[in-house]
Design an enzyme around this catalytic site. Sequence first.
Site, PDB file in Angstrom:
ATOM      1  N   GLU A  47       0.867  -1.198   0.000  1.00  0.00           N
ATOM      2  CA  GLU A  47       0.000   0.000   0.000  1.00  0.00           C
ATOM      3  C   GLU A  47       0.902   1.246   0.000  1.00  0.00           C
ATOM      4  O   GLU A  47       1.967   1.243   0.619  1.00  0.00           O
ATOM      5  CB  GLU A  47      -0.828  -0.031   1.304  1.00  0.00           C
ATOM      6  N   ASN A 111      -6.947   6.327  -1.517  1.00  0.00           N
ATOM      7  CA  ASN A 111      -5.866   5.384  -1.265  1.00  0.00           C
ATOM      8  C   ASN A 111      -6.119   4.228  -2.237  1.00  0.00           C
ATOM      9  O   ASN A 111      -7.058   3.448  -2.051  1.00  0.00           O
ATOM     10  CB  ASN A 111      -5.933   4.944   0.207  1.00  0.00           C
ATOM     11  N   LYS A 128      -9.479   2.213  -1.735  1.00  0.00           N
ATOM     12  CA  LYS A 128      -9.698   1.659  -0.386  1.00  0.00           C
ATOM     13  C   LYS A 128     -11.021   2.124   0.224  1.00  0.00           C
ATOM     14  O   LYS A 128     -11.311   3.328   0.265  1.00  0.00           O
ATOM     15  CB  LYS A 128      -8.535   2.074   0.505  1.00  0.00           C
ATOM     16  N   CYS A 173      -4.920  -2.943   2.958  1.00  0.00           N
ATOM     17  CA  CYS A 173      -4.612  -2.891   4.386  1.00  0.00           C
ATOM     18  C   CYS A 173      -5.798  -3.142   5.318  1.00  0.00           C
ATOM     19  O   CYS A 173      -6.152  -4.267   5.588  1.00  0.00           O
ATOM     20  CB  CYS A 173      -3.911  -1.588   4.742  1.00  0.00           C
ATOM     21  N   ASN A 198       0.338  -1.123   5.477  1.00  0.00           N
ATOM     22  CA  ASN A 198       1.273  -0.389   6.352  1.00  0.00           C
ATOM     23  C   ASN A 198       0.643  -0.463   7.730  1.00  0.00           C
ATOM     24  O   ASN A 198      -0.347   0.230   8.001  1.00  0.00           O
ATOM     25  CB  ASN A 198       1.329   1.102   5.992  1.00  0.00           C
TER      26      ASN A 198
HETATM   27  N1  CDT Z   1      -2.871   1.357   6.570  1.00  0.00           N
HETATM   28  C1  CDT Z   1      -3.800   0.834   7.394  1.00  0.00           C
HETATM   29  O1  CDT Z   1      -4.955   0.688   7.034  1.00  0.00           O
HETATM   30  N2  CDT Z   1      -3.383   0.503   8.639  1.00  0.00           N
HETATM   31  C2  CDT Z   1      -4.286   0.006   9.637  1.00  0.00           C
HETATM   32  C3  CDT Z   1      -3.877   0.462  10.983  1.00  0.00           C
HETATM   33  C4  CDT Z   1      -4.943   0.236  11.954  1.00  0.00           C
HETATM   34  S1  CDT Z   1      -4.637   0.968  13.492  1.00  0.00           S
HETATM   35  C5  CDT Z   1      -5.356   2.541  13.300  1.00  0.00           C
HETATM   36  C6  CDT Z   1      -4.386  -1.513   9.622  1.00  0.00           C
HETATM   37  O2  CDT Z   1      -5.502  -2.022   9.709  1.00  0.00           O
HETATM   38  O3  CDT Z   1      -3.364  -2.201   9.574  1.00  0.00           O
END
Ligand code: CDT
Length: 316
Positions: A47, A111, A128, A173, A198
């Site tokens: 991502e 995204n 996303k 993600c 990420n």
């Molecule tokens: N990039 C992304 O979506 N990261 C989220 C972090 C969650 S914590 C606020 C994830 O689900 O991995």
Amino acid sequence: MARHLRIAAAQLGPLHLADSRADATARLVRLLRDAHAMGARYVVFPELAFTTFFPRYWYDDQDEVDRRFYEFTMPSPETQPLFDEARKLGIGFYVGYAERVVEQGVVRRYNTAILVGPDGRIVGKYRKIHLPGHAEHKPEAAFQHLEKKYFEVGNLGFRVWKFMDMVAGMLICNDRRWPEAFRVLALQGAEIVSLGFNTPTENLHYPEPPALRVHHHLIMAQSMAFQNATWLVETAKCGFEDGNRMFGHSLIVAPTGEIVAKSVSEEDEVICFNADIDLACDLKRTMFDFAAHRRPEHYRLIVDRVGAEVTPAEGP
Ligand code: CDT
């Protein structure tokens, strides 16, 4: 004859604020060559693969954010070398980026991830849908997670494409935490789902041991692949980005729910597996024969209700 495809997850180590798009692209090209040397014909990148994970920073000036982090065209002069190399090597790929686009005269930011064929053509696009975090500034927090500020909810839905002799879907993600996203892809026949991520090692919202966060990542991947009878490739951007750690654990998961390849570093690293794509079809015909066993007439609440409400039955 069984369909086999050698698939790879090309994990990126940290990208810092000071790193340019050209730096990132050069690293993606190196990873692509490594994947090619391992025999891969399809590669999944992370991502937001061309910049640091910028939603951790608050900026007052959106023009500056646009300039520093968003792609106005894909490919662009900086990202074109990835497309050129992939076409030269005959490799298809998934890659994520911050997309700035004008739709019906309105500037929108998403995204986004794209599927690119071995001929260099963009075959599919996903924006996303599950955006985590918050939109307001939290100056007291150790870092921000401002996806709700910097992106709109994707407007392209969950779709699949006929791609490299497979039925391929894309997620990004946080989508991996929502079973509905996978199920909608599986209901369109997805045989492989690609997902870049990420994920901060620390939980912004409440204390949580880092190992538990990885545990959740692993069990979600295994259950989503199995319960939807799909191959699943999940690729991290990870390591310490200007001191902010994100975990690795990029994965390739078989439709049986078995992890068949996993990264071991928080650096640039390729993992690869020769996937029997037909394994997905076998499970779709047997244990997860949706047509025979699903009961959507009892699933109404899934689409009618967003948040949980306590609504107990009144009788036995
Ligand atoms: N990039 C992304 O979506 N990261 C989220 C972090 C969650 S914590 C606020 C994830 O689900 O991995």
